[in-house]
Design a protein around this motif. Structure first.
Motif, PDB file in Angstrom:
ATOM      1  N   PHE A  18       7.844  11.888   0.764  1.00  0.00           N
ATOM      2  CA  PHE A  18       7.290  10.640   1.012  1.00  0.00           C
ATOM      3  C   PHE A  18       7.175  10.769   2.607  1.00  0.00           C
ATOM      4  O   PHE A  18       7.869  11.259   3.141  1.00  0.00           O
ATOM      5  N   CYS A  29       7.253   3.202   4.349  1.00  0.00           N
ATOM      6  CA  CYS A  29       6.400   3.958   3.722  1.00  0.00           C
ATOM      7  C   CYS A  29       4.833   3.939   4.282  1.00  0.00           C
ATOM      8  O   CYS A  29       4.576   2.777   4.471  1.00  0.00           O
ATOM      9  N   LYS A  31       2.200   4.063   2.692  1.00  0.00           N
ATOM     10  CA  LYS A  31       1.330   3.439   1.330  1.00  0.00           C
ATOM     11  C   LYS A  31       1.394   1.894   1.837  1.00  0.00           C
ATOM     12  O   LYS A  31       2.513   1.347   2.028  1.00  0.00           O
ATOM     13  N   ASP A  32       0.281   1.393   1.639  1.00  0.00           N
ATOM     14  CA  ASP A  32       0.184  -0.326   1.868  1.00  0.00           C
ATOM     15  C   ASP A  32       0.986  -0.776   0.924  1.00  0.00           C
ATOM     16  O   ASP A  32       0.947  -0.157  -0.446  1.00  0.00           O
ATOM     17  N   CYS A  34       3.832  -0.926   0.044  1.00  0.00           N
ATOM     18  CA  CYS A  34       5.070  -0.211  -0.590  1.00  0.00           C
ATOM     19  C   CYS A  34       6.196  -0.658   0.112  1.00  0.00           C
ATOM     20  O   CYS A  34       6.237  -0.796   1.225  1.00  0.00           O
ATOM     21  N   HIS A  51      10.924   3.047  -3.219  1.00  0.00           N
ATOM     22  CA  HIS A  51       9.500   2.956  -3.327  1.00  0.00           C
ATOM     23  C   HIS A  51       8.735   2.278  -4.489  1.00  0.00           C
ATOM     24  O   HIS A  51       9.409   2.771  -5.498  1.00  0.00           O
ATOM     25  N   CYS A  53       5.222   2.498  -4.717  1.00  0.00           N
ATOM     26  CA  CYS A  53       4.026   3.357  -4.980  1.00  0.00           C
ATOM     27  C   CYS A  53       4.289   4.587  -5.658  1.00  0.00           C
ATOM     28  O   CYS A  53       5.486   4.590  -6.500  1.00  0.00           O
ATOM     29  N   GLN A  54       3.697   5.418  -6.032  1.00  0.00           N
ATOM     30  CA  GLN A  54       3.687   6.614  -6.903  1.00  0.00           C
ATOM     31  C   GLN A  54       4.726   7.355  -6.450  1.00  0.00           C
ATOM     32  O   GLN A  54       5.491   7.207  -5.460  1.00  0.00           O
ATOM     33  N   ASP A  57       4.840  13.096  -3.627  1.00  0.00           N
ATOM     34  CA  ASP A  57       3.681  14.086  -3.777  1.00  0.00           C
ATOM     35  C   ASP A  57       3.985  15.147  -2.830  1.00  0.00           C
ATOM     36  O   ASP A  57       3.817  15.287  -1.696  1.00  0.00           O
ATOM     37  N   GLU A  60       1.088  16.062  -0.648  1.00  0.00           N
ATOM     38  CA  GLU A  60       0.846  15.485   0.489  1.00  0.00           C
ATOM     39  C   GLU A  60       1.433  15.685   1.671  1.00  0.00           C
ATOM     40  O   GLU A  60       0.821  15.732   2.951  1.00  0.00           O
TER      41      GLU A  60
END
Length: 184
Positions: A18, A29, A31-32, A34, A51, A53-54, A57, A60
């Motif tokens: 992350f 995080c 990600k919005d 999250c 988290h 979020c997904q 990754d 990423e």
């Protein structure tokens, strides 16, 4: 775990797949919306809140490291954009390489950094040679530029670290080579 700078220059933490951004005493995080958070105990970073979020990754994270390395090398050296991009791409996995930015986009990033940071272009004359302060010292912050006479017509620069001079001092003989066509 890695600490890098984002494209806008803010700190980012890469931890367990992350990306986090600094938010006062914790890391959030990127990600919005999250709720993922990480904290530091002084020596290490640990996930503090899960988290929503997904899943992590790894591609990423590799792309973030790729972009960070390109920006860092563009500001630190005069290597060609092609060489900087090539060396950074060698470190990518095949999955991350597929989704990484195209060559032209990475080249524009390098050109923009060099223009914005006033990194001098390749000099055409002795008078054009400007050695930034970060190139006058070694990574261990020892003096590396020992002498510069600043003569526009017959510029003389001497580079060496203390270890290199000590090594030469211990040698019984020195063998030198030079470009005699340029030494009038």
């Amino acid at each position: 775990m890695s600490l890098i700078n984002s494209s806008k220059g803010s700190d980012q933490l890469l931890l367990d797949g992350f990306r986090y951004r600094r938010d006062k005493a914790v890391w959030r995080c990127v990600k919005d919306k999250c709720k993922g958070r990480a904290r530091s105990d002084g020596n290490s970073f640990k996930m503090h809140q899960d988290h929503i979020c997904q899943a992590p990754d790894p591609d990423e994270i590799e792309k973030a490291l790729y972009n960070y390395e390109i920006r860092k090398k563009a500001a630190e050296c005069h290597d060609t954009p092609r060489l900087i991009i090539y060396e950074a791409r060698l470190k990518l996995s095949s999955d991350a390489a597929i989704t990484s930015p195209q060559y032209n986009a990475s080249q524009r990033v390098i050109q923009r950094i060099r223009r914005d940071d006033n990194i001098p272009s390749e000099p055409k004359t002795f008078a054009d040679i400007v050695i930034p302060l970060n190139f006058q010292n070694t990574y261990t912050n020892q003096k590396f530029l020992l002498y510069d006479n600043n003569d526009v017509n017959r510029r003389l620069l001497i580079f060496a670290s203390k270890e290199q001079l000590d090594f030469l001092n211990q040698c019984e003989s020195w063998h030198c080579d030079g470009t005699f066509a340029l030494s009038n």
